[in-house]
Design an enzyme around this catalytic site. Structure first.
Site, PDB file in Angstrom:
ATOM      1  CE  LYS A 139      -3.886  -2.152   2.424  1.00 13.80           C
ATOM      2  NZ  LYS A 139      -4.764  -2.129   3.613  1.00 13.80           N
ATOM      3  CG  PHE A 140       5.349   3.070   1.026  1.00 13.39           C
ATOM      4  CD1 PHE A 140       5.255   4.140   1.905  1.00 13.39           C
ATOM      5  CD2 PHE A 140       6.367   3.073   0.086  1.00 13.39           C
ATOM      6  CE1 PHE A 140       6.159   5.186   1.847  1.00 13.39           C
ATOM      7  CE2 PHE A 140       7.272   4.118   0.018  1.00 13.39           C
ATOM      8  CZ  PHE A 140       7.176   5.172   0.910  1.00 13.39           C
ATOM      9  CD1 TRP A 141       6.377   0.881  -3.229  1.00  9.43           C
ATOM     10  CD2 TRP A 141       6.837   2.985  -3.786  1.00  9.43           C
ATOM     11  NE1 TRP A 141       7.714   1.097  -2.990  1.00  9.43           N
ATOM     12  CE2 TRP A 141       8.028   2.376  -3.321  1.00  9.43           C
ATOM     13  CE3 TRP A 141       6.886   4.320  -4.182  1.00  9.43           C
ATOM     14  CZ2 TRP A 141       9.251   3.044  -3.245  1.00  9.43           C
ATOM     15  CZ3 TRP A 141       8.109   5.000  -4.116  1.00  9.43           C
ATOM     16  CH2 TRP A 141       9.263   4.359  -3.660  1.00  9.43           C
ATOM     17  NE  ARG A 284       5.582  -1.860   6.202  1.00 10.97           N
ATOM     18  CZ  ARG A 284       5.615  -1.840   4.879  1.00 10.97           C
ATOM     19  NH1 ARG A 284       6.344  -2.723   4.234  1.00 10.97           N
ATOM     20  NH2 ARG A 284       4.954  -0.933   4.203  1.00 10.97           N
ATOM     21  CG  LEU A 285      13.196   0.551  10.535  1.00 11.23           C
ATOM     22  CD1 LEU A 285      14.570   0.083  11.004  1.00 11.23           C
ATOM     23  CD2 LEU A 285      12.877   1.916  11.140  1.00 11.23           C
ATOM     24  CB  ALA A 286      12.235   0.043   3.623  1.00  6.24           C
ATOM     25  CG  LEU A 552      28.182   6.190  -7.930  1.00  5.54           C
ATOM     26  CD1 LEU A 552      28.971   6.991  -6.923  1.00  5.54           C
ATOM     27  CD2 LEU A 552      29.068   5.745  -9.067  1.00  5.54           C
TER      28      LEU A 552
END
Length: 552
Positions: A139-141, A284-286, A552
């Site tokens: 759901k985040f995105w 859920r840190l990302a 990079l």
């Protein structure tokens, strides 16, 4: 930066595996209840294997050649209703983007819709491996200002430009709270102990391949180079610490840059090095890290960002494939990086990748301070050919291309740049940088793979009407770069299908890897740009445009 290590594939074995997988998809395996559970997982893996296999030598259309290619109709027609249902059950993001008739179970409509999907869209829900995470179905995105999967294939695409207008005065001045036991911090890279903390976190918990054989190992000098680019901001080096131990357990960063997207110039950020300690990936840190770097960019008046990933997220503007050219084939084979092709021998492979002793380009030399303005001018003119590229100032050209070390074998050297000067003008420039990978659980005595990554290049030959002139010059320059990298004790030379790389990959014996790198723009809608060409490297310079940002 590449978000997953990629190993060369054996084309013959890969094509055979793909063909076998397609055939097996036609079979139904209805066993015991326990077998059924295994069968579902097996079918899912077979579908992924079949649609993601890319042959680097075959001209057949049995499988898509890139993530942007439509799926083969014969593959879709061969799937049963149950197999399609299993596929969609594992991919809610894809299912929700289908037409209403397809979602209602109309098999004909389902297959018609799937035939219009590209490989990457169909694979979004099938990620696996140590680095994989199906962010597309999260759901985040769907809450973020990015192009959604359902919008990417719309007949009436959204106009190019910002997706969401940001009111700077309404941007929160403080970060969102973290879960209990953790706290935000800014990492001071000017302090030796703090940049070492970042290096240690990345070395233990950043990108590794699915088989857990290799993991990126950034040196301190490389991190300083990558994170302290011109106009860098300490507030964009964000960490999460454990309250009790003060240990750094997560990190994300950004640097400012100017992007050219089609004909528009954008003040943006390049987001990179997002890493969470393996034991904390259920916290859920990302998403919290992403929202915090977004907030801090907004505070500075920067509302767009470019980032890359090895996983397919909503929604890439382009996708590039990894290619590898062995410099020390025997070592790569010994450590499990390169396969021994069917019908070949170790002696033949070593002979195949043997290089001349010296470069052939007259006047080729290492870049010096006096070359900065000329290199910057040539690079800016060349990158105008690309749909998406970074706009380099002379200051940025100096930082990214001119290494402080004079010795090409210096231990702390990061980037190698070579130029050709004629009549006081820089006419050619080519560069590569070093990124080692740790060999995990090595039993061979080798501990690292020393990899050279092709960086930026430019040549006056790019402005000729005949693409063959450009192809010939790039092949000469790249071959010389391979020779110089071999002399500097590199084991492998890596490249992606961006810039004009497809013009030389085949001729210089680059082998196709099994990974892709997807490019994304945050808060900016743009029609997807092409990256890479077919495996025969046939390029029409008048039609070809692509990615000119090497991350990079």
């Amino acid at each position: 930066m590449p978000n997953e290590e990629s190993k060369p594939v054996d084309p013959a074995a890969e094509e055979a595996e793909a063909t076998k997988a397609v055939e097996e998809l036609k079979l139904e395996d209805e066993g015991s209840s326990a077998d059924k559970g295994k069968g579902k997982a097996s079918k899912k893996e077979k579908i992924k294997s079949a649609i993601s296999a890319i042959s680097s030598s075959s001209g057949k259309n049995a499988t898509p050649k890139t993530a942007e290619d439509n799926l083969p109709g014969e593959l879709i027609d061969s799937l049963s209703a149950e197999q399609i249902a299993n596929l969609l059950a594992g991919n809610p993001a894809l299912r929700s983007s289908l037409p209403a008739s397809a979602q209602a179970g109309d098999e004909k409509a389902l297959k018609a819709a799937l035939k219009n999907m590209n490989a990457a869209e169909l694979m979004t829900g099938l990620s696996k491996g140590k680095n994989a995470k199906d962010m597309a179905s999260h759901k985040f995105w769907s809450t973020q200002p990015v192009t959604q999967l359902k919008d990417a294939g719309a007949k009436a695409p959204k106009p190019e430009g910002p997706i969401k207008l940001i009111d700077k005065d309404k941007v929160p001045r403080e970060p969102a709270p973290l879960v209990e036991g953790f706290e935000w911090c800014e990492v001071d890279l000017l302090k030796a102990e703090e940049i070492e903390e970042v290096r240690t976190l990345l070395a233990g918990h950043y990108v590794e391949d699915d088989e857990a054989l290799f993991r990126f190992n950034y040196s301190l000098s490389t991190l300083k180079w990558a994170l302290m680019a011109p106009h860098w901001k300490k507030s964009w080096h964000i960490g999460v610490r454990a309250v009790t131990s003060k240990r750094l357990v997560a990190f994300i960063s950004a640097i400012p840059l100017t992007l050219k997207v089609k004909e528009k110039e954008i003040n943006a950020s390049e987001v990179n090095f997002m890493c969470v300690h393996k034991k904390l990936r259920s916290k859920r840190l990302a998403p919290v890290l992403i929202m915090e770097i977004t907030r801090r960019c907004y505070v500075e008046g920067i509302y767009q960002a470019i980032y890359t990933g090895g996983n397919y997220l909503p929604t890439p503007i382009a996708s590039c494939r990894y290619f590898h050219r062995a410099l020390n084939w025997e070592k790569l084979y010994t450590v499990g990086f390169s396969p021994l092709p069917h019908g070949s021998t170790k002696t033949r492979q070593i002979a195949k990748y043997k290089l001349p002793e010296r470069p052939s380009t007259a006047g080729l030399r290492m870049m010096e301070e006096k070359d900065v303005a000329g290199v910057g001018d040539l690079l800016r003119r060349y990158l105008k050919k690309m749909d998406v590229s970074q706009l380099f100032s002379d200051e940025e050209a100096r930082h990214w291309l001119l290494d402080k070390e004079k010795d090409p074998k210096a231990k702390d050297r990061v980037v190698w740049t070579y130029v050709v000067e004629k009549d006081g003008k820089i006419v050619d420039v080519i560069s590569y940088y070093c990124l080692e990978s740790t060999i995990l659980n090595s039993t061979t005595g080798n501990t690292v793979i020393r990899a050279a990554y092709l960086f930026y290049y430019a040549t006056e030959a790019a402005f000729q009407d005949d693409v063959k002139v450009l192809s010939d010059q790039l092949n000469t320059l790249v071959k010389d770069a391979l020779i110089l990298a071999k002399q500097a004790n590199f084991d492998v030379f890596n490249a992606l299908t961006l810039l004009d790389n497809p013009l030389f990959l085949q001729k210089q014996l680059f082998g196709a890897g099994d990974g892709q790198l997807h490019y994304y723009l945050f808060n900016y809608s743009v029609t997807p740009v092409p990256a890479g060409v077919d495996d025969k490297n046939q390029v029409d310079d008048k039609k070809r445009r692509g990615v000119g940002v090497v991350m990079l």
